[in-house]
Scaffold this active site. Structure first.
Site, PDB file in Angstrom:
ATOM      1  N   HIS A 115       3.397   3.826   6.188  1.00 46.68           N
ATOM      2  CA  HIS A 115       2.596   3.316   7.172  1.00 46.68           C
ATOM      3  C   HIS A 115       3.850   2.472   8.180  1.00 46.68           C
ATOM      4  CE1 HIS A 115       1.986   0.381   3.983  1.00 46.68           C
ATOM      5  NE2 HIS A 115       2.574  -0.557   4.944  1.00 46.68           N
ATOM      6  N   VAL A 159       0.904  -1.159  -0.013  1.00 47.32           N
ATOM      7  CA  VAL A 159       0.048  -0.103   0.076  1.00 47.32           C
ATOM      8  C   VAL A 159       0.791   1.355   0.085  1.00 47.32           C
ATOM      9  CG1 VAL A 159      -1.806   1.155   1.181  1.00 47.32           C
ATOM     10  CG2 VAL A 159      -1.636  -1.286   1.151  1.00 47.32           C
TER      11      VAL A 159
HETATM   12  P1  AMP Z   1       2.726  -3.329   3.538  1.00 42.69           P
HETATM   13  O1  AMP Z   1       3.021  -4.623   2.975  1.00 42.69           O
HETATM   14  O2  AMP Z   1       3.617  -2.754   4.255  1.00 42.69           O
HETATM   15  O3  AMP Z   1       2.427  -2.291   2.392  1.00 42.69           O
HETATM   16  O4  AMP Z   1       1.555  -3.314   4.223  1.00 42.69           O
HETATM   17  C1  AMP Z   1       0.225  -3.018   4.109  1.00 42.69           C
HETATM   18  C2  AMP Z   1      -0.630  -3.736   5.085  1.00 42.69           C
HETATM   19  O5  AMP Z   1      -1.899  -2.860   4.797  1.00 42.69           O
HETATM   20  C3  AMP Z   1      -0.887  -5.095   5.141  1.00 42.69           C
HETATM   21  O6  AMP Z   1      -0.266  -5.684   6.375  1.00 42.69           O
HETATM   22  C4  AMP Z   1      -2.493  -5.207   4.784  1.00 42.69           C
HETATM   23  O7  AMP Z   1      -2.974  -6.379   5.731  1.00 42.69           O
HETATM   24  C5  AMP Z   1      -2.924  -3.973   5.332  1.00 42.69           C
HETATM   25  N1  AMP Z   1      -4.413  -3.536   4.715  1.00 42.69           N
HETATM   26  C6  AMP Z   1      -4.538  -3.536   3.610  1.00 42.69           C
HETATM   27  N2  AMP Z   1      -5.683  -3.021   3.218  1.00 42.69           N
HETATM   28  C7  AMP Z   1      -6.348  -2.937   4.732  1.00 42.69           C
HETATM   29  C8  AMP Z   1      -7.441  -2.431   5.140  1.00 42.69           C
HETATM   30  N3  AMP Z   1      -8.490  -1.922   4.403  1.00 42.69           N
HETATM   31  N4  AMP Z   1      -7.690  -2.214   6.392  1.00 42.69           N
HETATM   32  C9  AMP Z   1      -6.631  -2.460   7.410  1.00 42.69           C
HETATM   33  N5  AMP Z   1      -5.453  -2.929   6.858  1.00 42.69           N
HETATM   34  C10 AMP Z   1      -5.210  -2.946   5.514  1.00 42.69           C
END
Ligand code: AMP
Length: 115
Positions: free
Chosen positions: A101, A97
Site C-alpha cells: 500500500h 498490513v
Molecule cells: P503500514 O504501517 O504501512 O502497514 O500501514 C497500515 C495502515 O493501514 C495503517 O495506517 C492503518 O491505520 C491502516 N488500516 C488498518 N486497517 C484498516 C482498515 N480496516 N481500514 C482502513 N485503514 C486501515
C-alpha cells in the site's frame, strides 16, 4: 500463496470502508487511523505482500498507483499545498498490513522526513 489481509475484504467490499477510488487495478480508501487531514491508502487489487515481491509485470500497476494518487490529491485540494507518498516495507519501516500500500498524506505541514 500469500495470506490475505483485511485489505482484500475492503477491495471486495466485504467490510465497510471509505473507498474514494476503485478501478480494475487499484483501490483507494481513507485510513482508519488518519495521521493527517488527508490520509488515504492506495493499494493494488492483486495481493502483493511487500515491495520485495514486486515484479516487472507489476510496473504498469505501480505507475498507475502514482497517477491515481495525484488525481486524488487534486480532488482533496492538496495538490498545490503539497503531500507525501509513503510505502513501508517490513519491520524496520513499521509495515503492519502485508498487502502492498501507498500512503497519501497531506492537508498539514508534514515536516521534513529526509533531506
Ligand atoms: P503500514 O504501517 O504501512 O502497514 O500501514 C497500515 C495502515 O493501514 C495503517 O495506517 C492503518 O491505520 C491502516 N488500516 C488498518 N486497517 C484498516 C482498515 N480496516 N481500514 C482502513 N485503514 C486501515
Amino acid at each position: 500463496m500469500a495470506e490475505e489481509t483485511i485489505f482484500s475484504k475492503i477491495i471486495r467490499r466485504e467490510i465497510p470502508s471509505d473507498i474514494v477510488f476503485q478501478d480494475e487495478k487499484v483501490t483507494a480508501f481513507r485510513d482508519i487511523s488518519p495521521q493527517a487531514p488527508t490520509h488515504i491508502l492506495i493499494i493494488p487489487n492483486k495481493l502483493i505482500p511487500t515491495i520485495n515481491e514486486v515484479t516487472e509485470q507489476d510496473e504498469s500497476m505501480l505507475g498507475h498507483m502514482i497517477t491515481v494518487a495525484a488525481k486524488i490529491a487534486k480532488q482533496e485540494g492538496i495538490d498545490e499545498s503539497g503531500y507525501r507518498l509513503v510505502m513501508n516495507c517490513n519491520k524496520d519501516a513499521g509495515q503492519e498490513v502485508f498487502h502492498l500500500h501507498m500512503h497519501l498524506l497531506g492537508g498539514r505541514n508534514l515536516g521534513r522526513l529526509v533531506g
